[in-house]
Design an enzyme around this catalytic site. Structure first.
Site, mmCIF file in Angstrom:
data_model
loop_
_atom_site.group_PDB
_atom_site.id
_atom_site.type_symbol
_atom_site.label_atom_id
_atom_site.label_comp_id
_atom_site.label_asym_id
_atom_site.label_seq_id
_atom_site.Cartn_x
_atom_site.Cartn_y
_atom_site.Cartn_z
ATOM 1 N N LYS A 1 9.158 8.256 -4.489
ATOM 2 C CA LYS A 1 8.877 9.230 -5.533
ATOM 3 C C LYS A 1 7.840 10.253 -5.083
ATOM 4 O O LYS A 1 7.681 11.291 -5.708
ATOM 5 C CB LYS A 1 8.453 8.538 -6.829
ATOM 6 C CG LYS A 1 7.227 7.680 -6.680
ATOM 7 C CD LYS A 1 7.216 6.570 -7.707
ATOM 8 C CE LYS A 1 6.235 5.497 -7.273
ATOM 9 N NZ LYS A 1 6.665 4.165 -7.597
ATOM 10 N N LYS B 1 11.361 7.059 4.120
ATOM 11 C CA LYS B 1 11.914 6.198 3.077
ATOM 12 C C LYS B 1 12.074 6.999 1.773
ATOM 13 O O LYS B 1 11.258 7.876 1.491
ATOM 14 C CB LYS B 1 10.923 5.042 2.885
ATOM 15 C CG LYS B 1 11.167 4.133 1.714
ATOM 16 C CD LYS B 1 10.122 3.031 1.666
ATOM 17 C CE LYS B 1 9.786 2.717 0.215
ATOM 18 N NZ LYS B 1 9.127 1.439 0.003
ATOM 19 N N LYS C 1 -3.385 7.481 1.534
ATOM 20 C CA LYS C 1 -3.592 8.114 0.224
ATOM 21 C C LYS C 1 -4.953 8.801 0.179
ATOM 22 O O LYS C 1 -5.088 9.898 -0.363
ATOM 23 C CB LYS C 1 -3.504 7.079 -0.905
ATOM 24 C CG LYS C 1 -2.090 6.616 -1.201
ATOM 25 C CD LYS C 1 -2.057 5.769 -2.468
ATOM 26 C CE LYS C 1 -0.664 5.202 -2.712
ATOM 27 N NZ LYS C 1 -0.657 4.203 -3.795
#
Ligand code: TRP
Length: 339
Positions: free
Chosen positions: A203, A200, A116
């Protein structure tokens, strides 16, 4: 003597208006069945969601929407505790204590943080994002959870929770914390992105790669029909060479409970399009009652808020005791505010 049931804790962040099929088949559905055998505590983890700086109005709406979807999926607020993380102040309090035993280097090695952080760039990385896994450990340790159902991507975070619990026990003596075990959802329920079947379903992935639980039937059909498939035309179970078809077969199997082998037999000699059309129908039918139940909860936000306040009260009753126990081990003063 019969043992009391083991405690389960898990949480999902309120970062979207709708959960997606991966959340449902990979997590929520398992949460619901765990209620039969365990003492379950489930949370909408809004403090975690703050690490990405959400719009306040959107966050407020998403907390309700996420809770409504837990309920619609079958989380039973009478058998389990369902609550919103920020309504139980001990989560933030225990995080501070754990911050003071977690290593900076240890937290720096969390791959989700590194990923991130690499995307965000230095200026946008908050201390909260760095501390996310410690807050997660606090969630788990605060309820003396024995088992934590999570996806494979949370394995490292759970390992950190275990390390911190064990460290409290070695520093302050046994009984300071319960060391939790992961309950990792098995491969069949691992749902991939429809546009990029190596990733995977998430969102943060391709918008057309996910099926949202609250999508209308038209959108669901469109997404399934546009799913990336593999070269060739044979419907076979071959995740390495045919990841797109394997993903559609997994979803079909997870939704209907039928083994993949049987589904493959049914479609022998048929085209990808047949599988997609039937799968779209199966997803639509499976989600219809879910969508309707979610809407009922969201139509009455006053009642939903009340239900969540009750859950927070029950959660806090447990959390207060565990927090006091751990705080005392640290040597913090024992005066409890009267409330
Ligand atoms: N980090 C988890 C996820 O993204 C969400 C979470 C927060 C969680 N606290 C937790 C999961 C405690 C299990 C237990 O999936």
């Amino acid at each position: 003597m019969p043992q009391p049931p083991l405690r389960v804790f898990s949480g999902i962040q309120p970062t979207a208006d709708s959960l997606h099929l991966g959340n449902y088949l990979g997590a929520l559905r398992q949460w619901v069945s765990l209620q039969d055998d365990y003492d379950c505590v489930y949370s909408v983890v809004d403090l975690h969601a703050l690490t990405v700086g959400p719009d306040p109005a959107a966050l407020r709406q998403r907390v309700r929407a996420t809770a409504a979807q837990f309920l619609a999926a079958g989380v039973d607020p009478d058998r389990s505790i369902l609550f919103v993380q920020s309504q139980v102040p001990q989560h933030a309090q225990l995080t501070w204590l754990l911050n003071c035993v977690a290593g900076f280097g240890e937290a720096s090695r969390m791959t989700q943080f590194k990923d991130k952080a690499a995307k965000l760039g230095d200026k946008a990385i908050t201390v909260g994002l760095f501390d996310y896994p410690v807050l997660m450990a606090a969630d788990i340790l605060l309820y003396d959870a024995n088992l934590v159902p999570v996806g494979e991507d949370q394995r490292q975070h759970l390992e950190l929770s275990r390390t911190l619990a064990a460290r409290l026990n070695s520093r302050f003596g046994e009984g300071a914390a319960v060391v939790p075990e992961p309950l990792i959802v098995k491969a069949t329920a691992k749902i991939h992105d429809l546009q990029e079947p190596s990733a995977k379903m998430s969102k943060t992935g391709h918008p057309a790669g996910i099926i949202e639980l609250l999508d209308d039937p038209k959108t669901i059909a469109k997404r399934v029909k546009a799913a990336v498939t593999d070269s060739g035309s044979e419907i076979a179970w071959d995740p390495a060479n045919k990841p797109g078809i394997a993903n559609l077969l997994s979803i079909y199997s997870a939704l209907t409970g039928r083994p993949v082998g049987q589904i493959v037999e049914d479609y022998s000699g048929k085209l990808y399009g047949h599988l997609k059309a039937d799968l779209a129908e199966a997803v639509i039918e499976a989600l219809r009652p879910f969508r309707e139940r979610t809407a009922l909860y969201l139509d009455d936000p006053g009642q939903l808020d009340q239900l969540l306040r009750t859950g927070a009260g029950r959660a806090e009753a447990l959390a207060r005791v565990v927090y006091q126990r751990i705080a005392a081990r640290f040597g913090l003063a024992q005066g409890t505010a009267s409330r």
